[in-house]
Design a protein around this motif. Structure first.
Motif, PDB file in Angstrom:
ATOM      1  N   ASP A   1       0.851  -1.194   0.000  1.00 45.89           N
ATOM      2  CA  ASP A   1       0.000   0.000   0.000  1.00 45.89           C
ATOM      3  C   ASP A   1       0.884   1.241   0.000  1.00 45.89           C
ATOM      4  O   ASP A   1       1.634   1.472   0.948  1.00 45.89           O
ATOM      5  CB  ASP A   1      -0.901  -0.035   1.241  1.00 45.89           C
ATOM      6  CG  ASP A   1      -1.941   1.071   1.215  1.00 45.89           C
ATOM      7  OD1 ASP A   1      -1.636   2.167   0.685  1.00 45.89           O
ATOM      8  OD2 ASP A   1      -3.047   0.841   1.732  1.00 45.89           O
ATOM      9  N   TRP A   2       0.802   2.033  -1.060  1.00 46.04           N
ATOM     10  CA  TRP A   2       1.609   3.258  -1.146  1.00 46.04           C
ATOM     11  C   TRP A   2       0.704   4.471  -1.304  1.00 46.04           C
ATOM     12  O   TRP A   2       1.098   5.482  -1.866  1.00 46.04           O
ATOM     13  CB  TRP A   2       2.657   3.156  -2.249  1.00 46.04           C
ATOM     14  CG  TRP A   2       2.142   2.780  -3.611  1.00 46.04           C
ATOM     15  CD1 TRP A   2       1.501   1.634  -3.961  1.00 46.04           C
ATOM     16  CD2 TRP A   2       2.223   3.562  -4.814  1.00 46.04           C
ATOM     17  NE1 TRP A   2       1.186   1.640  -5.304  1.00 46.04           N
ATOM     18  CE2 TRP A   2       1.626   2.806  -5.848  1.00 46.04           C
ATOM     19  CE3 TRP A   2       2.751   4.817  -5.123  1.00 46.04           C
ATOM     20  CZ2 TRP A   2       1.530   3.270  -7.170  1.00 46.04           C
ATOM     21  CZ3 TRP A   2       2.665   5.274  -6.431  1.00 46.04           C
ATOM     22  CH2 TRP A   2       2.059   4.507  -7.434  1.00 46.04           C
TER      23      TRP A   2
ATOM     24  N   VAL B   1       5.221   3.526   2.870  1.00 48.69           N
ATOM     25  CA  VAL B   1       4.724   2.293   2.256  1.00 48.69           C
ATOM     26  C   VAL B   1       4.347   1.318   3.362  1.00 48.69           C
ATOM     27  O   VAL B   1       5.062   1.212   4.357  1.00 48.69           O
ATOM     28  CB  VAL B   1       5.813   1.633   1.381  1.00 48.69           C
ATOM     29  CG1 VAL B   1       5.239   0.453   0.624  1.00 48.69           C
ATOM     30  CG2 VAL B   1       6.431   2.617   0.422  1.00 48.69           C
TER      31      VAL B   1
ATOM     32  N   HIS C   1      10.610   3.212   2.197  1.00 51.60           N
ATOM     33  CA  HIS C   1      10.752   2.653   0.841  1.00 51.60           C
ATOM     34  C   HIS C   1      10.536   1.142   0.872  1.00 51.60           C
ATOM     35  O   HIS C   1      10.801   0.503   1.885  1.00 51.60           O
ATOM     36  CB  HIS C   1      12.169   2.862   0.289  1.00 51.60           C
ATOM     37  CG  HIS C   1      12.606   4.283   0.223  1.00 51.60           C
ATOM     38  ND1 HIS C   1      12.515   5.030  -0.927  1.00 51.60           N
ATOM     39  CD2 HIS C   1      13.159   5.087   1.157  1.00 51.60           C
ATOM     40  CE1 HIS C   1      12.993   6.247  -0.703  1.00 51.60           C
ATOM     41  NE2 HIS C   1      13.390   6.308   0.567  1.00 51.60           N
TER      42      HIS C   1
ATOM     43  N   ARG D   1       9.283   5.708  -3.923  1.00 46.06           N
ATOM     44  CA  ARG D   1       8.970   4.923  -2.722  1.00 46.06           C
ATOM     45  C   ARG D   1       8.976   3.427  -2.999  1.00 46.06           C
ATOM     46  O   ARG D   1       9.380   2.631  -2.177  1.00 46.06           O
ATOM     47  CB  ARG D   1       7.577   5.308  -2.202  1.00 46.06           C
ATOM     48  CG  ARG D   1       7.647   6.293  -1.075  1.00 46.06           C
ATOM     49  CD  ARG D   1       6.269   6.628  -0.604  1.00 46.06           C
ATOM     50  NE  ARG D   1       5.576   7.435  -1.596  1.00 46.06           N
ATOM     51  CZ  ARG D   1       4.247   7.521  -1.675  1.00 46.06           C
ATOM     52  NH1 ARG D   1       3.473   6.862  -0.845  1.00 46.06           N
ATOM     53  NH2 ARG D   1       3.677   8.276  -2.608  1.00 46.06           N
ATOM     54  N   ILE D   2       8.433   3.046  -4.163  1.00 51.26           N
ATOM     55  CA  ILE D   2       8.443   1.628  -4.515  1.00 51.26           C
ATOM     56  C   ILE D   2       9.480   1.418  -5.594  1.00 51.26           C
ATOM     57  O   ILE D   2       9.425   2.049  -6.656  1.00 51.26           O
ATOM     58  CB  ILE D   2       7.074   1.158  -5.043  1.00 51.26           C
ATOM     59  CG1 ILE D   2       5.986   1.577  -4.077  1.00 51.26           C
ATOM     60  CG2 ILE D   2       7.069  -0.351  -5.216  1.00 51.26           C
ATOM     61  CD1 ILE D   2       4.702   0.849  -4.293  1.00 51.26           C
TER      62      ILE D   2
END
Ligand code: 6YU
Length: 429
Positions: A217-218, A223, A236, A397-398
């Motif tokens: 879930d971002w 995250v 991250h 972030r991902i």
């Protein structure tokens, strides 16, 4: 850059371990979540035969010159031995060694196919549609005009390609066939197992096994990664699960993945290469690195390639490969059935007196829920740009790593390793 970040790495294969190693060494707060009860992913050394630790996943360091895995192996104190694809004994469908005449024709077709593939790669500049390896190769050898016996020899050549690239000849793109960068210096194997490399890399890392990630879930600031046992939050996340796992849709992303990434996941190919180790009371085969059998035309791919593993393990062991369609098909059959079929081939070549194996080890990488294949390939309908789309981070972030994200060296351990370093660098700046 400079600030201490919290990072979750999903997957403890070589890509996840290299990212975690780089980030931990730079002082970041890293936790690796791994679904299985072991580290290594598609690098797996079996302990079933204590005197012969065979590799069920990756075997070779492909090209030792400038290869970071060769460097790691040295640091880990892992012994390696050189092997060559040229030291090969080829047997015809009747079980007899092929004569010089057939060997020359095989060489001629090999060159004709290689030239046609090189030409297909040049077509990337114009509007010609991409074609499969099979159609380009069959055109290059004038397939329809060949006698049946010659067709079997050409089919066995295509079979070599399927083993190397793990996709079927009908699915392998001819245009983007060989976009991978080959390193020089020769290939080496690990007599005591590839696992020494992943064990070495894991020292001092925080790895939690038995954590099957099913949600990322971002939607908020950081995250949140959910597994079957709990939730973990971080600044991250680095996703290193295999392409086959991403294709299966077992990990839900909230919000969903952007279209170019979803398209890349759907269109790139995840291939199959399975291994079958047979352990005998004694050796009955000649002392060359490879033993190749040309299967009958109606049995393409069946037990065609063997490695003389006695040279590697010092024990009477043969290693057979099943790739692409035959690999996938063999995963639906029982071990007893497969061993019987392999033995029928070996007895065609070495005679009816060949003893039954004492034991066997057979892999099922395609039905393994945490691999869903062996390694990725450039599939008809995909383009190399899709690997960049697969690799691209989302909102800083991902991050995505793993062999399939490496445009040049996909399908290899060093490609996966480098992708982990690339993802770590995205985070540290
Ligand atoms: C190479 C080689 N090689 C053989 C076989 C295979 C592969 N490769 P990982 O999957 O490792 O890690 C992801 C992790 O994520 C994993 O631990 C999962 O459990 C975990 N995970 C999954 N889902 C999760 C979830 N939901 N939650 C949490 N965790 C989750 N490469 O360099 N040399 O010899 C071979 C070979 C059978 C299967 C190979 C080889 C490919 C590499 O193994 C692979 O690229 C990397 O290990 C991937 O690392 P990763 O970190 O990206 O993913 C005569 C003659 C002719 C010559 N013919 C030649 C024929 C042979 C040709 N090739 C042979 C290749 C072999 C043997």
């Amino acid at each position: 850059a400079g600030a201490r970040r919290s990072v979750i790495v999903v997957g403890a294969g070589i890509a996840g371990l290299s990212a975690a190693r780089a980030l931990t060494d730079r002082g970041h707060d890293v936790m690796v979540l791994e679904a299985r009860d072991r580290i290594g992913g598609r690098i797996r050394t079996s302990d079933q035969w204590p005197d012969a630790p065979v590799d069920l996943g990756a075997s070779w360091i492909h090209g030792v010159d400038g290869n970071p895995i060769a460097d790691l192996a040295r640091r880990a104190g892992a012994r390696t031995i050189p092997t060559g694809a040229d030291d090969n004994t080829v047997y015809g469908t009747d079980g007899h060694r092929v004569g010089q005449d057939s060997a020359d024709r095989i060489e001629h077709w090999r060159n004709a196919i290689a030239a046609a593939l090189a030409e297909a790669q040049d077509d990337a500049e114009d509007e010609t549609p991409d074609a499969s390896l099979r159609s380009v190769a069959e055109h290059a050898v004038n397939w329809s005009a060949l006698p049946e016996a010659d067709k079997a020899l050409v089919a066995s050549l295509l079979n070599d390609y399927e083993h190397e690239y793990s996709g079927s000849a009908d699915e392998l793109s001819s245009r983007y066939f060989d976009d991978d960068a080959k390193l020089r210096g020769g290939d080496v194997l690990f007599p005591a197992g590839y696992g020494a490399v992943t064990d070495y890399l894991t020292r001092g890392l925080t790895v939690r096994t038995g954590q099957v990630v099913d949600r990322v879930d971002w939607s908020g600031a950081g995250v949140t990664v959910t597994t079957t046992t709990g939730s973990f939050a971080a600044d991250h996340v680095v996703i290193t699960v295999p392409l086959g796992v991403l294709q299966s849709g077992t990990i839900e992303f909230t919000p969903g993945l952007p279209e170019d990434k979803s398209t890349a996941i759907a269109k790139l190919g995840m291939g199959v290469l399975d291994k079958c180790y047979l352990r005998f009371p004694h050796t009955f085969w000649p002392d060359t690195d490879w033993l190749t059998y040309v299967p009958a035309l109606d049995k393409p791919g069946h037990w065609a390639q063997w490695i003389n593993y006695a040279r590697v393990a010092g024990q009477p062991i043969l290693l057979g490969f099943n790739a692409a369609g035959f690999g996938r098909d063999s995963e639906t059959r029982s071990d007893t059935d497969l061993v019987a079929e392999a033995m029928a081939t070996l007895r065609t070549v070495y005679g009816p007196a060949v003893p039954d194996p004492l034991d066997h080890q057979i892999t099922c990488w395609s039905s393994d829920p945490y691999a869903r294949g062996s390694y990725s390939f450039n599939k008809l309908g995909s383009t190399p740009d899709m690997r960049d789309h697969l690799a691209a981070d989302l909102a800083d972030r991902i991050h995505f790593a793993g062999e399939a994200t490496d445009r040049m060296s996909f399908g290899t351990v060093h490609g996966a390793y480098n992708s982990g370093l690339r993802a770590a660098a995205e985070i540290t700046g």
